[in-house]
Design an enzyme around this catalytic site. Structure first.
Site, PDB file in Angstrom:
ATOM      1  CB  ALA A  21      -0.937  -0.002   1.197  1.00 48.78           C
ATOM      2  CG  ASN A  81       8.488  -4.772  -6.288  1.00 46.04           C
ATOM      3  OD1 ASN A  81       8.303  -3.846  -5.505  1.00 46.04           O
ATOM      4  ND2 ASN A  81       7.663  -5.035  -7.283  1.00 46.04           N
ATOM      5  CG  ASN A 168       0.643  -5.357 -13.575  1.00 45.25           C
ATOM      6  OD1 ASN A 168       0.235  -6.443 -13.960  1.00 45.25           O
ATOM      7  ND2 ASN A 168       1.079  -5.158 -12.347  1.00 45.25           N
ATOM      8  N   GLY A 174      -3.163  -2.382 -13.198  1.00 43.19           N
ATOM      9  CA  GLY A 174      -2.384  -2.484 -11.973  1.00 43.19           C
ATOM     10  C   GLY A 174      -1.024  -1.825 -11.992  1.00 43.19           C
ATOM     11  CG  HIS A 181       7.729  -2.133 -14.734  1.00 41.57           C
ATOM     12  ND1 HIS A 181       6.969  -0.989 -14.899  1.00 41.57           N
ATOM     13  CD2 HIS A 181       7.163  -2.805 -13.706  1.00 41.57           C
ATOM     14  CE1 HIS A 181       5.987  -0.972 -14.000  1.00 41.57           C
ATOM     15  NE2 HIS A 181       6.068  -2.074 -13.268  1.00 41.57           N
ATOM     16  CG  HIS A 308       2.937 -26.173 -25.464  1.00 42.70           C
ATOM     17  ND1 HIS A 308       3.067 -27.135 -26.450  1.00 42.70           N
ATOM     18  CD2 HIS A 308       3.255 -25.002 -26.059  1.00 42.70           C
ATOM     19  CE1 HIS A 308       3.436 -26.567 -27.585  1.00 42.70           C
ATOM     20  NE2 HIS A 308       3.569 -25.270 -27.377  1.00 42.70           N
ATOM     21  CG  PHE A 323     -22.069 -13.419 -12.861  1.00 40.98           C
ATOM     22  CD1 PHE A 323     -22.937 -14.342 -12.268  1.00 40.98           C
ATOM     23  CD2 PHE A 323     -21.269 -13.845 -13.917  1.00 40.98           C
ATOM     24  CE1 PHE A 323     -23.007 -15.648 -12.740  1.00 40.98           C
ATOM     25  CE2 PHE A 323     -21.340 -15.148 -14.391  1.00 40.98           C
ATOM     26  CZ  PHE A 323     -22.218 -16.051 -13.803  1.00 40.98           C
TER      27      PHE A 323
HETATM   28 ZN   LIG Z   1       2.860 -29.198 -26.335  1.00 36.38          ZN
END
Ligand SMILES: [Zn+2]
Ligand SMILES: [Zn+2]
Ligand SMILES: [Zn+2]
Length: 356
Positions: A21, A81, A168, A174, A181, A308, A323
């Site tokens: 935050a 970070n 993002n 976000g 980056h 994969h 929803f």
């Molecule tokens: Zn595959």
């Protein structure tokens, strides 16, 4: 310190990270679109060359000449970070082979553990650009080279089980820094979405002795209905059950389970195709906010037959509402067939903005 908590009913883990935050709200009041770089963003940007001291020291960099990793002549720079959602300094962290997160039991419903892991920022380019479409093909290839190098380095840490790499772009997706980056989060858990993909792919393989992604690529390339673009080694398509409008996946045509195994030639091919395909989304939807994520296998089962690796891009055009959050079921207002049809024709501005 960030904490992992398990919901005792549906066995779902969340990361509680109040330190996040404190991140600068650089884009909080900006528009949802990344569009063009802003002057305000430029003046205060710790990701621009010359401001290396404002980020933690680099753990990796690509540069013209090998010298100080914190000097300003870099092409890509990877730094921890500053506001991590995962932390690597826990007192003792067991090996990934023996780590079992505590389950809810009669003594306590509430299982929690330190949110252990590595959280890094990959600064794609020294140029203050805000979208993938503004990168050159060479810059995107450099960024993907850094991703490959970090995955290769981190897989040797036996406490880490899996890494997810994502981007993002735009406030609604976000981003709190407009300078383009990526982020890499490696932890001792396989994220639920990747775990679900691994389970589903294994089930398909057990029944049909075939990789479900290879099968999907064959079927999609044969019909072409949902294919956006392709090269000899990669295909960009809108998946059959797209959750988001204009959702696009980019996959290697040949079977490959982990991103770290990609060679330099394929990496350059991927950078060209993916940059061009993402530029289609950017120009069609006029620079929407979007996320990009790389899904690849866990560190302890890198080369497997049934999974994969792939890249997923999802524009954030609608806000998930009651929803979606309440049911876990996405509602997508644009069919992937319609999305692919228009993206195929929308090639304006998708030429690389030129080499450095
Ligand atoms: Zn595959
Ligand atoms: Zn910048
Ligand atoms: Zn995936």
């Amino acid at each position: 310190m960030p904490e992992l908590r398990r919901d005792p009913i549906v066995d779902r883990w969340v990361i509680i990270a109040e330190n996040r935050a404190a991140r600068p709200g650089a884009l909080v009041n900006a528009s949802d679109s990344p569009r063009e770089p802003t002057t305000a963003g430029l003046e205060t940007c710790p990701f621009c060359p010359g401001y290396e001291s404002e980020t933690p020291p680099a753990v990796f960099a690509l540069r013209g000449h090998a010298n100080d990793p914190n000097a300003s002549d870099w092409r890509v720079r990877v730094v921890p970070n500053k506001y991590p959602a995962l932390v690597s300094e826990t007192a003792s962290q067991p090996d990934r082979g023996t780590y079992v997160p505590r389950s809810p039991g009669p003594e306590s419903l509430f299982a929690a553990a330190p949110a252990f892991g590595v959280h890094e920022v990959i600064i794609d380019t020294p140029r203050h650009v805000t979208t993938v479409g503004q990168l050159t093909n060479e810059e995107f290839a450099d960024s993907l080279t850094a991703v490959r190098a970090r995955l290769e380095a981190l897989r040797h840490d036996l406490r880490l089980k899996h890494a997810i790499v994502f981007k993002n772009v735009g406030c609604a997706a976000g981003a709190t820094r407009e300078h383009l980056h990526s982020q890499l989060m490696a932890s001792n858990l396989v994220p639920p979405l990747v775990a679900a993909e691994l389970r589903g792919a294994e089930r398909f393989y057990d029944t049909y002795r075939q990789c479900v992604f290879c099968r999907m690529i064959d079927d999609e390339c044969a019909s072409g209905e949902r294919v956006v673009d392709q090269s000899s080694a990669f295909v960009a398509l809108c998946p059959f059950a797209s959750r988001f409008a204009y959702e696009m996946w980019i996959l290697p045509k040949g079977h490959a389970s982990h991103f770290g195994s990609i060679n330099d030639g394929d990496l350059a091919d991927l950078a060209n195709l993916a940059r061009r395909a993402i530029a289609r989304i950017e120009s069609l939807l006029r620079s929407p906010a979007y996320n990009l994520v790389i899904h690849t296998t866990p560190f302890d089962s890198l080369a497997i037959e049934h999974y994969h690796w792939h890249m997923e891009v999802f524009p954030r055009l609608t806000i998930a509402a009651g929803f979606e959050w309440g049911s876990g079921c996405a509602v997508n207002p644009v069919s992937p067939e319609a999305a692919a049809r228009v993206l195929r024709t929308f090639d304006k501005g998708s030429a690389s903005p030129g080499s450095r």
